[in-house]
Design a protein around this motif. Structure first.
Motif, mmCIF file in Angstrom:
data_model
loop_
_atom_site.group_PDB
_atom_site.id
_atom_site.type_symbol
_atom_site.label_atom_id
_atom_site.label_comp_id
_atom_site.label_asym_id
_atom_site.label_seq_id
_atom_site.Cartn_x
_atom_site.Cartn_y
_atom_site.Cartn_z
ATOM 1 N N LEU A 1 0.826 -1.204 0.000
ATOM 2 C CA LEU A 1 0.000 0.000 0.000
ATOM 3 C C LEU A 1 0.863 1.258 0.000
ATOM 4 O O LEU A 1 0.550 2.234 -0.690
ATOM 5 N N ALA A 2 1.945 1.243 0.746
ATOM 6 C CA ALA A 2 2.872 2.386 0.748
ATOM 7 C C ALA A 2 3.519 2.556 -0.623
ATOM 8 O O ALA A 2 3.634 3.683 -1.129
ATOM 9 N N VAL A 3 3.917 1.455 -1.246
ATOM 10 C CA VAL A 3 4.500 1.520 -2.597
ATOM 11 C C VAL A 3 3.465 2.029 -3.586
ATOM 12 O O VAL A 3 3.769 2.849 -4.461
ATOM 13 N N LEU A 4 2.226 1.570 -3.466
ATOM 14 C CA LEU A 4 1.154 2.040 -4.351
ATOM 15 C C LEU A 4 0.937 3.540 -4.190
ATOM 16 O O LEU A 4 0.797 4.258 -5.190
ATOM 17 N N ALA A 5 0.918 4.024 -2.963
ATOM 18 C CA ALA A 5 0.735 5.462 -2.731
ATOM 19 C C ALA A 5 1.879 6.260 -3.339
ATOM 20 O O ALA A 5 1.648 7.299 -3.986
ATOM 21 N N LEU A 6 3.096 5.810 -3.146
ATOM 22 C CA LEU A 6 4.250 6.505 -3.708
ATOM 23 C C LEU A 6 4.200 6.503 -5.237
ATOM 24 O O LEU A 6 4.398 7.541 -5.870
ATOM 25 N N ASN A 7 3.914 5.356 -5.832
ATOM 26 C CA ASN A 7 3.882 5.267 -7.285
ATOM 27 C C ASN A 7 2.727 6.066 -7.880
ATOM 28 O O ASN A 7 2.863 6.660 -8.947
ATOM 29 N N ALA A 8 1.583 6.095 -7.201
ATOM 30 C CA ALA A 8 0.467 6.919 -7.671
ATOM 31 C C ALA A 8 0.849 8.389 -7.624
ATOM 32 O O ALA A 8 0.533 9.161 -8.541
ATOM 33 N N TRP A 9 1.537 8.800 -6.573
ATOM 34 C CA TRP A 9 2.007 10.183 -6.471
ATOM 35 C C TRP A 9 2.977 10.499 -7.610
ATOM 36 O O TRP A 9 2.901 11.575 -8.221
ATOM 37 N N LEU A 10 3.884 9.565 -7.921
ATOM 38 C CA LEU A 10 4.803 9.772 -9.037
ATOM 39 C C LEU A 10 4.067 9.886 -10.367
ATOM 40 O O LEU A 10 4.434 10.715 -11.207
ATOM 41 N N MET A 11 3.047 9.072 -10.565
ATOM 42 C CA MET A 11 2.264 9.149 -11.804
ATOM 43 C C MET A 11 1.562 10.497 -11.921
ATOM 44 O O MET A 11 1.519 11.085 -13.003
ATOM 45 N N VAL A 12 1.008 10.990 -10.834
ATOM 46 C CA VAL A 12 0.335 12.297 -10.864
ATOM 47 C C VAL A 12 1.341 13.401 -11.170
ATOM 48 O O VAL A 12 1.071 14.298 -11.982
ATOM 49 N N ARG A 13 2.490 13.340 -10.550
ATOM 50 C CA ARG A 13 3.531 14.350 -10.834
ATOM 51 C C ARG A 13 3.962 14.300 -12.287
ATOM 52 O O ARG A 13 4.182 15.327 -12.925
ATOM 53 N N TRP A 14 4.109 13.104 -12.833
ATOM 54 C CA TRP A 14 4.505 12.939 -14.227
ATOM 55 C C TRP A 14 3.423 13.494 -15.152
ATOM 56 O O TRP A 14 3.702 14.165 -16.141
ATOM 57 N N TRP A 15 2.155 13.242 -14.833
ATOM 58 C CA TRP A 15 1.042 13.756 -15.621
ATOM 59 C C TRP A 15 1.020 15.280 -15.584
ATOM 60 O O TRP A 15 0.796 15.932 -16.604
ATOM 61 N N GLN A 16 1.272 15.863 -14.408
ATOM 62 C CA GLN A 16 1.315 17.321 -14.304
ATOM 63 C C GLN A 16 2.458 17.901 -15.126
ATOM 64 O O GLN A 16 2.297 18.934 -15.782
ATOM 65 N N GLU A 17 3.606 17.257 -15.104
ATOM 66 C CA GLU A 17 4.739 17.717 -15.903
ATOM 67 C C GLU A 17 4.417 17.638 -17.388
ATOM 68 O O GLU A 17 4.759 18.537 -18.153
ATOM 69 N N ALA A 18 3.726 16.583 -17.800
ATOM 70 C CA ALA A 18 3.357 16.434 -19.203
ATOM 71 C C ALA A 18 2.379 17.517 -19.635
ATOM 72 O O ALA A 18 2.414 17.965 -20.784
ATOM 73 N N ARG A 19 1.525 17.963 -18.734
ATOM 74 C CA ARG A 19 0.598 19.050 -19.071
ATOM 75 C C ARG A 19 1.319 20.378 -19.154
ATOM 76 O O ARG A 19 0.962 21.223 -19.977
ATOM 77 N N ILE A 20 2.331 20.585 -18.322
ATOM 78 C CA ILE A 20 3.071 21.851 -18.329
ATOM 79 C C ILE A 20 4.027 21.918 -19.503
ATOM 80 O O ILE A 20 4.209 22.975 -20.110
ATOM 81 N N HIS A 21 4.664 20.811 -19.847
ATOM 82 C CA HIS A 21 5.667 20.751 -20.927
ATOM 83 C C HIS A 21 5.223 19.763 -22.007
ATOM 84 O O HIS A 21 5.818 18.688 -22.155
ATOM 85 N N PRO A 22 4.216 20.110 -22.797
ATOM 86 C CA PRO A 22 3.739 19.159 -23.814
ATOM 87 C C PRO A 22 4.764 18.886 -24.912
ATOM 88 O O PRO A 22 4.680 17.856 -25.575
ATOM 89 N N GLU A 23 5.742 19.762 -25.078
ATOM 90 C CA GLU A 23 6.769 19.518 -26.094
ATOM 91 C C GLU A 23 7.658 18.332 -25.745
ATOM 92 O O GLU A 23 8.254 17.707 -26.615
ATOM 93 N N ARG A 24 7.746 17.989 -24.477
ATOM 94 C CA ARG A 24 8.528 16.826 -24.058
ATOM 95 C C ARG A 24 7.774 15.515 -24.250
ATOM 96 O O ARG A 24 8.378 14.449 -24.291
#
Length: 79
Positions: free
Chosen positions: A49-72
């Motif tokens: 569950l701790a690993v799932l929470a961490l990985n979900a947080w990483l996925m959300v951060r990655w999604w936010q970065e993709a929205r901010i920098h669509p050229e990447r």
């Protein structure tokens, strides 16, 4: 290609921890192997569950970065 990257990330980062933390409560499975040697399966489930929470947080951060920098993260045939 971009869709495959997101699918692979979701699959490899979140599917196994979700199975061990949540679905093993409903269906049993691999966590029962821990019980077979006499240990409690709850530390494994809580760790997953701790690993799932961490990985979900990483996925959300990655999604936010993709929205901010669509050229990447270009979408094939996209805008």
């Amino acid at each position: 290609m971009n869709g495959w990257i997101w699918y692979a990330a979701l699959f490899f980062l979140c599917l196994d921890p979700f199975y061990f933390a949540v679905l093993s409560l409903l269906f049993g499975g691999d966590v029962d192997a821990v019980a077979a040697v006499g240990w409690s399966p709850w530390p494994v489930r809580l760790g997953a569950l701790a690993v799932l929470a961490l990985n979900a947080w990483l996925m959300v951060r990655w999604w936010q970065e993709a929205r901010i920098h669509p050229e990447r993260y270009p979408v094939p045939g996209g805008r």
